[in-house]
Write a protein that holds these residues in place. Sequence first.
Motif, PDB file in Angstrom:
ATOM      1  N   ILE A 143       0.942  -1.350   0.078  1.00 29.21           N
ATOM      2  CA  ILE A 143       0.051   0.038   0.035  1.00 29.21           C
ATOM      3  C   ILE A 143       0.939   1.240   0.012  1.00 29.21           C
ATOM      4  O   ILE A 143       0.586   2.124  -0.654  1.00 29.21           O
ATOM      5  N   ALA A 144       2.099   1.299   0.819  1.00 28.21           N
ATOM      6  CA  ALA A 144       2.907   2.349   0.781  1.00 28.21           C
ATOM      7  C   ALA A 144       3.542   2.412  -0.999  1.00 28.21           C
ATOM      8  O   ALA A 144       3.654   3.727  -1.021  1.00 28.21           O
ATOM      9  N   TYR A 162      -8.140   3.993  -0.308  1.00 37.25           N
ATOM     10  CA  TYR A 162      -9.148   3.012   0.366  1.00 37.25           C
ATOM     11  C   TYR A 162     -10.742   3.454  -0.164  1.00 37.25           C
ATOM     12  O   TYR A 162     -11.257   2.905  -0.620  1.00 37.25           O
ATOM     13  N   ALA A 163     -10.841   5.070  -0.117  1.00 40.64           N
ATOM     14  CA  ALA A 163     -12.089   5.634  -0.410  1.00 40.64           C
ATOM     15  C   ALA A 163     -12.536   5.634  -1.884  1.00 40.64           C
ATOM     16  O   ALA A 163     -13.468   5.143  -2.313  1.00 40.64           O
ATOM     17  N   ALA A 164     -11.294   5.773  -2.747  1.00 40.47           N
ATOM     18  CA  ALA A 164     -11.567   5.514  -4.159  1.00 40.47           C
ATOM     19  C   ALA A 164     -11.467   4.059  -4.456  1.00 40.47           C
ATOM     20  O   ALA A 164     -12.258   3.911  -5.851  1.00 40.47           O
ATOM     21  N   PHE A 165     -10.770   3.280  -4.176  1.00 40.86           N
ATOM     22  CA  PHE A 165     -10.554   1.867  -4.804  1.00 40.86           C
ATOM     23  C   PHE A 165     -10.852   0.678  -3.975  1.00 40.86           C
ATOM     24  O   PHE A 165     -10.973  -0.408  -4.354  1.00 40.86           O
ATOM     25  N   GLY A 166     -11.143   0.848  -2.790  1.00 36.06           N
ATOM     26  CA  GLY A 166     -11.286  -0.203  -1.785  1.00 36.06           C
ATOM     27  C   GLY A 166      -9.829  -0.660  -1.394  1.00 36.06           C
ATOM     28  O   GLY A 166      -9.038   0.006  -1.232  1.00 36.06           O
ATOM     29  N   ASP A 167      -9.770  -1.989  -1.032  1.00 32.31           N
ATOM     30  CA  ASP A 167      -8.870  -2.631  -0.582  1.00 32.31           C
ATOM     31  C   ASP A 167      -7.775  -2.999  -1.877  1.00 32.31           C
ATOM     32  O   ASP A 167      -8.157  -2.792  -2.901  1.00 32.31           O
ATOM     33  N   ARG A 183      -6.674  -5.823  -3.060  1.00 32.90           N
ATOM     34  CA  ARG A 183      -7.298  -6.613  -3.864  1.00 32.90           C
ATOM     35  C   ARG A 183      -8.231  -6.229  -4.966  1.00 32.90           C
ATOM     36  O   ARG A 183      -8.356  -6.561  -6.090  1.00 32.90           O
ATOM     37  N   THR A 184      -8.977  -5.363  -4.347  1.00 32.09           N
ATOM     38  CA  THR A 184     -10.292  -4.732  -5.346  1.00 32.09           C
ATOM     39  C   THR A 184      -9.559  -3.736  -6.247  1.00 32.09           C
ATOM     40  O   THR A 184      -9.817  -3.582  -7.473  1.00 32.09           O
ATOM     41  N   LEU A 185      -8.467  -3.001  -5.954  1.00 33.41           N
ATOM     42  CA  LEU A 185      -7.700  -2.104  -6.712  1.00 33.41           C
ATOM     43  C   LEU A 185      -7.082  -2.919  -8.007  1.00 33.41           C
ATOM     44  O   LEU A 185      -6.963  -2.563  -9.060  1.00 33.41           O
ATOM     45  N   PHE A 186      -6.282  -4.031  -7.306  1.00 29.20           N
ATOM     46  CA  PHE A 186      -5.632  -5.034  -8.213  1.00 29.20           C
ATOM     47  C   PHE A 186      -6.777  -5.560  -9.189  1.00 29.20           C
ATOM     48  O   PHE A 186      -6.457  -5.424 -10.629  1.00 29.20           O
ATOM     49  N   ALA A 187      -7.954  -5.821  -8.964  1.00 28.85           N
ATOM     50  CA  ALA A 187      -8.901  -6.224 -10.090  1.00 28.85           C
ATOM     51  C   ALA A 187      -9.217  -5.166 -10.994  1.00 28.85           C
ATOM     52  O   ALA A 187      -9.318  -5.522 -12.281  1.00 28.85           O
TER      53      ALA A 187
END
Length: 108
Positions: free
Chosen positions: A35-36, A50-55, A57-61
Amino acid sequence: MATKQRGRPRSFDREDALRKATLTFWEQGYEATSIADLTRVMGIAAPSLYAAFGDKRTLFAEVVETYADLFGGFGDRAMAEEPTARRGFARMLREAAAEYTADGRPHG
C-alpha cells in the motif's frame, strides 16, 4: 436517482492514479507491491486510496481491467480484423513484441 458523494471531493485524477497503479503492479507484481508503494506512486494518501478503490485486492481487479484496456487489446483486434487465424496470430505476435518492449514500460 443520483446520490451525492459524501465528504470532500477527490483532489486527484482517479484514472491517472489507476494507470500509475497498473504500471506498479506490472513491474513489481501483486505480492511485492505494498500500500505504501501504491500511495507513493499514485500521489495519494492511504485513506484516499481506500475511499476511491477499496482494498488492495479490489484495486488490483480494477488494474487488471485497465491493463487489458490499455495494453492488451491488440490480440482481440488482430484476431477480429485479419482474414485468417494464421495472419491473426502473426499480427498478434508482432504487436505484442512492439507493445511490451515500448519505452517506458516495465520489463516484468
